[in-house]
Enzyme design. Structure first.
Site, mmCIF file in Angstrom:
data_model
loop_
_atom_site.group_PDB
_atom_site.id
_atom_site.type_symbol
_atom_site.label_atom_id
_atom_site.label_comp_id
_atom_site.label_asym_id
_atom_site.label_seq_id
_atom_site.Cartn_x
_atom_site.Cartn_y
_atom_site.Cartn_z
ATOM 1 N N THR A 1 -1.317 -13.105 7.629
ATOM 2 C CA THR A 1 0.093 -13.395 7.309
ATOM 3 C C THR A 1 0.949 -13.238 8.566
ATOM 4 O O THR A 1 1.873 -14.028 8.792
ATOM 5 C CB THR A 1 0.607 -12.442 6.207
ATOM 6 O OG1 THR A 1 -0.372 -12.343 5.185
ATOM 7 C CG2 THR A 1 1.906 -12.936 5.613
ATOM 8 N N CYS B 1 -3.280 1.744 6.256
ATOM 9 C CA CYS B 1 -3.690 1.008 7.455
ATOM 10 C C CYS B 1 -4.255 1.954 8.513
ATOM 11 O O CYS B 1 -4.924 1.519 9.436
ATOM 12 C CB CYS B 1 -2.508 0.236 8.016
ATOM 13 S SG CYS B 1 -1.072 1.284 8.265
ATOM 14 N N ASN C 1 0.808 -1.236 0.000
ATOM 15 C CA ASN C 1 0.000 0.000 0.000
ATOM 16 C C ASN C 1 0.834 1.276 0.000
ATOM 17 O O ASN C 1 0.471 2.260 -0.652
ATOM 18 C CB ASN C 1 -1.003 -0.008 1.159
ATOM 19 C CG ASN C 1 -0.329 -0.016 2.506
ATOM 20 O OD1 ASN C 1 0.703 -0.639 2.691
ATOM 21 N ND2 ASN C 1 -0.896 0.696 3.448
ATOM 22 N N GLU D 1 3.364 -5.375 12.341
ATOM 23 C CA GLU D 1 2.440 -4.248 12.120
ATOM 24 C C GLU D 1 1.351 -4.763 11.204
ATOM 25 O O GLU D 1 1.600 -4.992 10.009
ATOM 26 C CB GLU D 1 3.177 -3.074 11.451
ATOM 27 C CG GLU D 1 4.321 -2.515 12.258
ATOM 28 C CD GLU D 1 3.869 -1.818 13.526
ATOM 29 O OE1 GLU D 1 2.689 -1.445 13.619
ATOM 30 O OE2 GLU D 1 4.699 -1.675 14.431
ATOM 31 N N GLU E 1 7.228 0.446 16.089
ATOM 32 C CA GLU E 1 8.254 1.021 15.229
ATOM 33 C C GLU E 1 8.388 2.489 15.601
ATOM 34 O O GLU E 1 7.692 2.993 16.468
ATOM 35 C CB GLU E 1 7.843 0.868 13.760
ATOM 36 C CG GLU E 1 7.738 -0.583 13.326
ATOM 37 C CD GLU E 1 7.492 -0.752 11.836
ATOM 38 O OE1 GLU E 1 6.574 -0.087 11.301
ATOM 39 O OE2 GLU E 1 8.216 -1.541 11.199
ATOM 40 N N GLY F 1 1.950 -6.044 7.267
ATOM 41 C CA GLY F 1 1.041 -6.668 6.302
ATOM 42 C C GLY F 1 -0.228 -7.099 6.992
ATOM 43 O O GLY F 1 -0.588 -6.576 8.050
#
Ligand code: NDP
Length: 480
Positions: A230, A282, A150, A248, A461, A226
């Site tokens: 996943t 996101c 994205n 994340e 992060e 992602g």
């Protein structure tokens, strides 16, 4: 036809198996590039190169590493136009957006961590009269970075820059759907004089390359951004090896509008927080909760503005929305619009795909869609759609707004509109999310911790959090 290559041990190289995957321009539906269909052999080669480079890179003076990373940052800036066009070609986002947001931020990520590492310090704990403890923070070794489609270069560099600044060597995989700017970055790394093997970029699919990184015994750290599914798979593979993980993941963020807010400002920003980057951020607020006394006022003004947004050719700077990233994702979003109708929702605007005239006739375009009349806990309101679709939900009390906002498995970001200071602080503490924006959205300070709670991930992060993540702490105790 453009042919991308892997970047391993400082060189551009073909995949070991010699096979390539088609890469589609989502604005036209046409194949425009071939990307390496790499596998475990390529990941092994990348790990060997990274291991060989680690000693020298991790022992290099931080200032010297910093200088190289700053050169990469300025090369990204110098190549802004080419990188923005590449990002748009791959992802479908408007070129103007990539030029304003994605590429400048990729340069900032390198700037930020190239200088941040020069200020990174650790603690000391004295035991009065007896001893002193100090904490060493040492680079770990070879780290794996896996990123989504994205915000391709933006999120790729958000991981790589702190990992490299902290003295690690990296094996990285961009999404196979949007690999072009990562490929161009490898060329810039060579130009900037990044030593061979310090950064290795392996292109290919998630199940081949991503899974090989997650499972590799000599990659003890994985930083992943992602989808939640996943992320769960990576955890399953990595946990028995006790890998250090930063995940994340997905979100379904609430945007809460209280009647006491500055409505004009709330509406203007909500247009952006709903539909920027086709809603494929996101952090977008996809569930808009509105206090009942201003519901109609908000709805009418908001929908009026959304109807004016133009969707189409990403090269046309009048278009606010470009193409959806892939045919598969486009079909998924349309299926959610159908689901919303089945669940009793009313489409206030949008709700359909379009086929612009000319070169984009076969592209994947969806008009920004606003839906009302759905229960807060139906599937449309609890599952991540990750596209240009938002729902409007009225509420009567602060408690109800908080309860509904917290009613999904996700907890990444929340947006809150109120001019009541006490309410702002009170509600912020009660929202289940890693990030809360009050009277703003996507106002980023790279020093702040970034990440989600619940199924939106683990770890943070940003700022020194990332440098801490990419280093191993060791306490050293010296007796006087
Ligand atoms: P995916 O989870 O499908 O893919 C993310 C990355 O993982 C891609 O590089 C993908 O490769 C790779 N991958 C896929 N399968 C595996 C596997 N088994 N092992 C290792 N790696 C694998 O997410 P999307 O690319 O579809 O991105 C959208 C999602 O990302 C949304 O849920 C969104 O919310 C989330 N996101 C979260 C952010 C955050 O900060 N929390 C920021 C941005 C997005 P490939 O694409 O080649 O298959």
């Amino acid at each position: 036809m453009i042919q991308l290559q892997n970047y391993i041990n400082g060189k551009m190289c073909p995949p070991a198996g010699g096979t390539y995957i088609d890469n589609v321009n989502p604005a036209t539906g046409e194949v425009y590039a071939h990307i390496p269909d790499s596998g475990i052999d390529d990941v092994n080669n990348a790990v060997l190169a990274a291991q060989a480079a680690f000693d020298k890179w991790s022992n290099m003076a931080a200032k010297k590493r910093s200088d190289i990373l700053l050169r990469i940052a300025s090369l990204i800036e110098q190549n802004l136009q080419q990188l923005a066009e590449a990002e748009s070609l791959d992802n479908g986002k408007p070129v103007w957006l990539a030029k304003q947001i994605d590429i400048p931020r990729a340069a900032s990520n390198f700037h930020f961590y190239a200088t941040g590492i020069l200020h990174f310090a650790s603690e000391a704990h004295a035991i009065e009269g007896t001893a002193i403890n100090y904490t060493l923070r040492q680079p770990i070794g070879v780290v794996g970075c896996i990123s989504p489609w994205n915000l391709p270069l933006y999120l790729f560099t958000w991981k790589i820059a702190p990992a490299l600044a902290a003295g690690n060597c990296v094996v990285a995989k961009p999404s196979e759907i949007t690999p072009y700017t990562a490929f161009l970055l490898s060329e810039l790394c060579i130009e900037a004089g990044l030593p061979a093997g310090v950064l290795n970029i392996v292109h290919g699919t998630g199940p081949n390359v991503g899974a090989a990184i997650a499972a590799h015994p000599n990659i003890p750290v994985i930083s992943f951004t992602g989808g939640t599914k996943t992320g769960a798979e990576i955890s399953r593979v990595a946990a028995p090896m006790f890998k250090k993980l930063s995940l994340e993941l997905g979100g379904k963020n609430p945007n809460i509008i209280f009647a006491d807010c500055n409505l004009t400002h709330a509406i203007e920003t909500s247009v952006k927080s709903s539909f920027s980057n086709q809603g494929e951020i996101c952090l977008c607020g996809s569930r808009i909760f509105i206090e009942r006394s201003i519901y109609d006022k908000f709805k009418n003004a908001f929908v009026e503005k959304i109807k004016q947004l133009k969707t189409g050719d990403p090269n046309d700077e009048n278009n606010f929305l470009g193409a959806i990233v892939s045919k598969m994702h486009y079909e998924k979003i349309l299926s959610y619009i159908d689901l919303a109708k089945q669940e009793g929702g009313t489409i206030l605007c949008g709700g359909n795909a379009i086929h612009p005239e000319g070169r984009c006739a076969n592209g994947y375009f969806i008009v920004p869609t606003v839906i009302e009349g759905l229960a807060y806990n139906c599937r449309t309101n609890t599952e991540e759609i990750f596209g240009p679709v938002v729902t409007l939900i009225p509420f009567d009390t602060e408690e109800e707004a908080i309860m509904q906002a917290n009613s999904t498995v996700y907890g990444l970001a929340a947006i809150l509109w109120t001019d009541n200071l006490q309410r702002a602080h009170r509600v912020a503490t009660k929202l289940h999310s890693g990030i809360v924006w009050i009277n703003c959205w996507l106002l980023r300070d790279l020093r702040t911790p970034f990440g989600g709670v619940k199924n939106s991930g683990i770890g943070r992060e940003g700022g020194f959090e990332a440098l801490k993540f990419f280093t191993e702490e060791k306490n050293v105790c010296i007796k006087f």
